[in-house]
Write a protein that holds these residues in place. Structure first.
Motif, PDB file in Angstrom:
ATOM      1  N   THR A  29       0.849  -1.194   0.000  1.00 23.63           N
ATOM      2  CA  THR A  29       0.000   0.000   0.000  1.00 23.63           C
ATOM      3  C   THR A  29       0.875   1.231   0.000  1.00 23.63           C
ATOM      4  O   THR A  29       2.105   1.134   0.026  1.00 23.63           O
ATOM      5  CB  THR A  29      -0.959  -0.002   1.224  1.00 23.63           C
ATOM      6  OG1 THR A  29      -1.948   1.000   1.046  1.00 23.63           O
ATOM      7  CG2 THR A  29      -0.223   0.228   2.541  1.00 23.63           C
ATOM      8  N   ARG A 152      -4.642  -5.952   2.562  1.00 24.24           N
ATOM      9  CA  ARG A 152      -4.483  -4.493   2.442  1.00 24.24           C
ATOM     10  C   ARG A 152      -5.814  -3.773   2.223  1.00 24.24           C
ATOM     11  O   ARG A 152      -5.906  -2.562   2.438  1.00 24.24           O
ATOM     12  CB  ARG A 152      -3.524  -4.149   1.301  1.00 24.24           C
ATOM     13  CG  ARG A 152      -4.096  -4.434  -0.082  1.00 24.24           C
ATOM     14  CD  ARG A 152      -3.195  -3.941  -1.186  1.00 24.24           C
ATOM     15  NE  ARG A 152      -3.823  -4.181  -2.494  1.00 24.24           N
ATOM     16  CZ  ARG A 152      -3.370  -3.708  -3.627  1.00 24.24           C
ATOM     17  NH1 ARG A 152      -2.252  -2.996  -3.646  1.00 24.24           N
ATOM     18  NH2 ARG A 152      -3.992  -3.968  -4.759  1.00 24.24           N
ATOM     19  N   ARG A 216     -16.109  -1.524  -1.950  1.00 22.35           N
ATOM     20  CA  ARG A 216     -16.808  -0.779  -2.990  1.00 22.35           C
ATOM     21  C   ARG A 216     -18.331  -0.941  -2.844  1.00 22.35           C
ATOM     22  O   ARG A 216     -19.084  -0.007  -3.069  1.00 22.35           O
ATOM     23  CB  ARG A 216     -16.365  -1.306  -4.351  1.00 22.35           C
ATOM     24  CG  ARG A 216     -16.379  -0.256  -5.431  1.00 22.35           C
ATOM     25  CD  ARG A 216     -15.831  -0.787  -6.735  1.00 22.35           C
ATOM     26  NE  ARG A 216     -14.497  -1.385  -6.594  1.00 22.35           N
ATOM     27  CZ  ARG A 216     -13.758  -1.806  -7.625  1.00 22.35           C
ATOM     28  NH1 ARG A 216     -14.211  -1.709  -8.857  1.00 22.35           N
ATOM     29  NH2 ARG A 216     -12.555  -2.342  -7.430  1.00 22.35           N
ATOM     30  N   ASN A 253     -14.760   7.007   6.114  1.00 23.07           N
ATOM     31  CA  ASN A 253     -14.055   7.406   4.914  1.00 23.07           C
ATOM     32  C   ASN A 253     -14.421   8.856   4.621  1.00 23.07           C
ATOM     33  O   ASN A 253     -15.595   9.193   4.565  1.00 23.07           O
ATOM     34  CB  ASN A 253     -14.504   6.482   3.756  1.00 23.07           C
ATOM     35  CG  ASN A 253     -13.744   6.749   2.482  1.00 23.07           C
ATOM     36  OD1 ASN A 253     -13.428   7.893   2.165  1.00 23.07           O
ATOM     37  ND2 ASN A 253     -13.449   5.694   1.758  1.00 23.07           N
ATOM     38  N   ASN A 280     -11.084   4.336  11.015  1.00 28.12           N
ATOM     39  CA  ASN A 280     -12.457   3.922  11.336  1.00 28.12           C
ATOM     40  C   ASN A 280     -12.427   3.125  12.649  1.00 28.12           C
ATOM     41  O   ASN A 280     -11.933   2.005  12.685  1.00 28.12           O
ATOM     42  CB  ASN A 280     -13.005   3.065  10.183  1.00 28.12           C
ATOM     43  CG  ASN A 280     -14.435   2.606  10.410  1.00 28.12           C
ATOM     44  OD1 ASN A 280     -14.981   2.742  11.505  1.00 28.12           O
ATOM     45  ND2 ASN A 280     -15.038   2.049   9.384  1.00 28.12           N
TER      46      ASN A 280
HETATM   47  O1  UT7 Z   1     -17.642   1.696   8.698  1.00 27.76           O
HETATM   48  C1  UT7 Z   1     -18.673   1.395   7.798  1.00 27.76           C
HETATM   49  C2  UT7 Z   1     -18.270   0.409   6.822  1.00 27.76           C
HETATM   50  N1  UT7 Z   1     -17.139   0.663   6.009  1.00 27.76           N
HETATM   51  C3  UT7 Z   1     -17.077   1.621   5.096  1.00 27.76           C
HETATM   52  O2  UT7 Z   1     -17.864   2.530   5.060  1.00 27.76           O
HETATM   53  C4  UT7 Z   1     -16.035   1.497   4.032  1.00 27.76           C
HETATM   54  C5  UT7 Z   1     -16.660   1.736   2.690  1.00 27.76           C
HETATM   55  N2  UT7 Z   1     -15.726   1.616   1.575  1.00 27.76           N
HETATM   56  C6  UT7 Z   1     -14.678   2.408   1.391  1.00 27.76           C
HETATM   57  O3  UT7 Z   1     -14.387   3.270   2.182  1.00 27.76           O
HETATM   58  C7  UT7 Z   1     -13.894   2.250   0.109  1.00 27.76           C
HETATM   59  O4  UT7 Z   1     -14.599   1.408  -0.772  1.00 27.76           O
HETATM   60  C8  UT7 Z   1     -12.473   1.686   0.332  1.00 27.76           C
HETATM   61  C9  UT7 Z   1     -11.602   2.745   0.999  1.00 27.76           C
HETATM   62  C10 UT7 Z   1     -12.527   0.439   1.150  1.00 27.76           C
HETATM   63  C11 UT7 Z   1     -11.835   1.379  -1.034  1.00 27.76           C
HETATM   64  O5  UT7 Z   1     -11.867   2.509  -1.876  1.00 27.76           O
HETATM   65  P1  UT7 Z   1     -12.372   2.352  -3.379  1.00 27.76           P
HETATM   66  O6  UT7 Z   1     -12.184   3.662  -4.019  1.00 27.76           O
HETATM   67  O7  UT7 Z   1     -13.753   1.792  -3.330  1.00 27.76           O
HETATM   68  O8  UT7 Z   1     -11.321   1.340  -3.954  1.00 27.76           O
HETATM   69  P2  UT7 Z   1     -11.560  -0.089  -4.611  1.00 27.76           P
HETATM   70  O9  UT7 Z   1     -11.990  -1.067  -3.584  1.00 27.76           O
HETATM   71  O10 UT7 Z   1     -12.411   0.097  -5.817  1.00 27.76           O
HETATM   72  O11 UT7 Z   1     -10.075  -0.459  -5.034  1.00 27.76           O
HETATM   73  C12 UT7 Z   1      -9.389   0.313  -6.034  1.00 27.76           C
HETATM   74  C13 UT7 Z   1      -8.019  -0.331  -6.264  1.00 27.76           C
HETATM   75  C14 UT7 Z   1      -8.081  -1.844  -6.460  1.00 27.76           C
HETATM   76  O12 UT7 Z   1      -7.144  -2.183  -7.460  1.00 27.76           O
HETATM   77  P3  UT7 Z   1      -7.631  -2.500  -8.958  1.00 27.76           P
HETATM   78  O13 UT7 Z   1      -8.594  -3.656  -8.821  1.00 27.76           O
HETATM   79  O14 UT7 Z   1      -8.285  -1.255  -9.428  1.00 27.76           O
HETATM   80  O15 UT7 Z   1      -6.340  -2.839  -9.649  1.00 27.76           O
HETATM   81  C15 UT7 Z   1      -7.621  -2.398  -5.130  1.00 27.76           C
HETATM   82  O16 UT7 Z   1      -7.016  -3.653  -5.240  1.00 27.76           O
HETATM   83  O17 UT7 Z   1      -7.190  -0.116  -5.110  1.00 27.76           O
HETATM   84  C16 UT7 Z   1      -6.616  -1.362  -4.685  1.00 27.76           C
HETATM   85  N3  UT7 Z   1      -6.429  -1.334  -3.245  1.00 27.76           N
HETATM   86  C17 UT7 Z   1      -5.323  -0.795  -2.669  1.00 27.76           C
HETATM   87  N4  UT7 Z   1      -4.218  -0.248  -3.186  1.00 27.76           N
HETATM   88  C18 UT7 Z   1      -3.301   0.223  -2.311  1.00 27.76           C
HETATM   89  C19 UT7 Z   1      -7.259  -1.755  -2.284  1.00 27.76           C
HETATM   90  N5  UT7 Z   1      -6.722  -1.530  -1.076  1.00 27.76           N
HETATM   91  C20 UT7 Z   1      -5.537  -0.932  -1.288  1.00 27.76           C
HETATM   92  C21 UT7 Z   1      -4.522  -0.449  -0.432  1.00 27.76           C
HETATM   93  N6  UT7 Z   1      -3.436   0.123  -0.989  1.00 27.76           N
HETATM   94  N7  UT7 Z   1      -4.631  -0.525   0.915  1.00 27.76           N
END
Ligand code: UT7
Length: 323
Positions: A29, A152, A216, A253, A280
Motif C-alpha cells: 500500500t 491491504r 466498494r 471514509n 475507522n
Molecule cells: O464503517 C462502515 C463500513 N465501512 C465503510 O464505510 C467502508 C466503505 N468503503 C470504502 O471506504 C472504500 O470502498 C475503500 C476505501 C474500502 C476502497 O476505496 P475504493 O475507491 O472503493 O477502492 P476499490 O476497492 O475500488 O479499489 C481500487 C483499487 C483496487 O485495485 P484494482 O482492482 O483497481 O487494480 C484495489 O485492489 O485499489 C486497490 N487497493 C489498494 N491499493 C493500495 C485496495 N486496497 C488498497 C490499499 N493500498 N490498501
C-alpha cells in the motif's frame, strides 16, 4: 416531557500510533493511496493490557469527570461494541465492575459502526420511559484484533479507541427548543451481510474470525442510507439542513462523509472530521469525534447536532439533538 441531555463526554485512545508510512512496510500500500481514497493518515492500535473494556473504562471516567458525577450517580451503562473482551459477560458489565459500580444494570449493543447511534437511541428510550435517569453510553472497540493484517483492502482502514457520554433526564417543553435528543432513527437490513462481516464466531467456527469487506459495495450504499435516516430526522422534527450547527458523522471514509454532507446540503465547515487521526474506530468513532468538537469549543450549548452512521449488517441510523 422528559429529554435526554448530554451532561459529559470523554475519550480514550491506545498509546501506540500506527502511521500510513509504517503500513507501507507491512502490506502493498502507500500513504498516497490511503489518504486519497479514505482521508486516513494514522490510527491508534491497542497494545498489551489495552482492551475494549480498559479503553471504555478510561473514556467513561473522563465523561463522568466532565459531568461532575461519579459511578454512584449512574443507573445504566450501555456499551456499543463488536469487539468485546469476552463473548460474555458483556463488556458493559466488565466496565461497570471496573468503575466500582455494583448497583443498576449494564448491557452491550452490537450494531457494528452504527453501534453508538443504536446505544444512544436505546439509552434515550430508557430515560424517556422512566427506567433510568442517568445513562453512561460508551462506544469502545479494538478492531485491530479482528483484522487480517495481510489484507491491504481492510487492515489500513480501522483503528482502536473509545468515547463515552453521560445522558441525563431533564424536563423539557416538548418542542425543538428543548435541549437533549429530539429524534432518533434506526434501520437495518440483514440482506447485506456478505458485504461486511466477520468470518468467525462462537456458534459457527468457534473462533473469533477476521473482518471481511467488499469496500466498494459498502461505499455504494453508504450515502443513500445515511441520507434516508437524516431526511427522516428532519421530517420528525421539522428541522432542515440549514438548522444543523454540527454534523458529527461516523468516521469511515472522508469521501463518504463529503458525499453525504453534499447530498444533504450541509457545508463542510459544519462537519466534524477525525477520520484522518483515528481511522475507522467503528462504534467509537462518533463519540470520539463528538468529544473532539465539544472539547475544543466548536459545539456549544444550544447547538443542533446531527449524528449519523452506517455499517455492517447493514445497520444505519441518525440522532438529532440540541447540545
Ligand atoms: O464503517 C462502515 C463500513 N465501512 C465503510 O464505510 C467502508 C466503505 N468503503 C470504502 O471506504 C472504500 O470502498 C475503500 C476505501 C474500502 C476502497 O476505496 P475504493 O475507491 O472503493 O477502492 P476499490 O476497492 O475500488 O479499489 C481500487 C483499487 C483496487 O485495485 P484494482 O482492482 O483497481 O487494480 C484495489 O485492489 O485499489 C486497490 N487497493 C489498494 N491499493 C493500495 C485496495 N486496497 C488498497 C490499499 N493500498 N490498501
Amino acid at each position: 416531557m422528559i429529554r435526554s441531555v448530554v451532561r459529559g463526554f470523554g475519550t480514550a485512545l491506545p498509546k501506540r500510533v500506527l502511521t500510513n508510512a509504517e503500513l507501507e512496510s507491512m502490506v502493498d500500500t502507500s500513504d498516497e493511496w490511503i489518504v486519497q481514497r479514505t482521508g486516513i493518515r494514522q490510527r491508534y492500535i491497542a497494545g498489551e493490557g489495552e482492551t475494549t473494556a480498559s479503553l471504555g473504562e478510561a473514556a467513561a471516567r473522563a465523561a463522568l469527570d466532565k459531568a461532575g458525577l461519579t459511578a454512584a450517580d449512574i443507573d445504566l451503562i450501555i456499551v456499543a461494541t463488536s469487539t468485546p473482551d469476552n463473548t460474555f459477560p458483556a463488556t458493559a458489565v466488565n466496565i461497570q465492575n471496573r468503575l466500582g459500580m455494583h448497583h443498576g444494570f449494564a448491557f452491550d449493543v452490537q450494531a457494528v459502526c452504527s453501534g453508538f447511534v443504536y446505544a444512544v437511541t436505546t439509552a434515550d428510550a430508557y430515560i424517556r420511559g422512566g427506567l433510568a435517569r442517568r445513562v453512561l453510553v460508551i462506544g469502545a472497540e479494538t478492531f485491530s484484533r479482528i483484522l487480517d493484517w495481510t489484507d491491504r483492502t481492510t487492515c489500513v482502514l480501522f483503528g482502536d479507541g473509545a468515547g463515552a457520554i453521560v445522558l441525563e433526564a431533564r424536563e423539557g417543553a416538548g418542542t425543538i427548543a428543548d435541549r437533549g435528543i429530539l429524534t432518533t432513527q434506526l434501520r437495518s437490513d440483514g440482506a447485506h451481510r456478505e458485504k461486511l462481516y466477520v468470518d468467525g464466531g462462537p456458534s459457527t467456527t468457534g473462533t473469533v474470525g477476521h473482518l471481511r469487506m467488499e469496500g466498494r459495495e459498502v461505499f455504494k450504499h453508504a450515502v443513500g442510507m445515511i441520507t434516508d435516516v437524516v431526511v427522516s430526522s428532519f421530517d420528525a422534527t421539522g428541522l432542515t439542513a440549514d438548522d444543523i450547527d454540527w454534523l458529527v458523522p461516523h468516521q469511515a471514509n472522508k469521501r463518504i462523509i463529503d458525499g453525504s454532507a453534499k447530498k444533504l446540503g450541509i457545508p463542510l465547515e459544519k462537519v466534524v472530521i477525525t477520520v484522518d487521526q483515528h481511522g475507522n474506530t467503528s462504534a467509537a468513532s462518533i463519540p470520539l469525534a463528538l468529544a473532539a468538537a465539544a472539547g475544543d469549543g466548536r459545539i456549544k450549548e444550544g447547538d443542533i447536532v446531527l449524528l449519523e452512521a452506517m455499517g455492517g449488517g447493514f445497520t444505519w441510523g441518525a440522532v438529532l439533538l440540541r447540545w
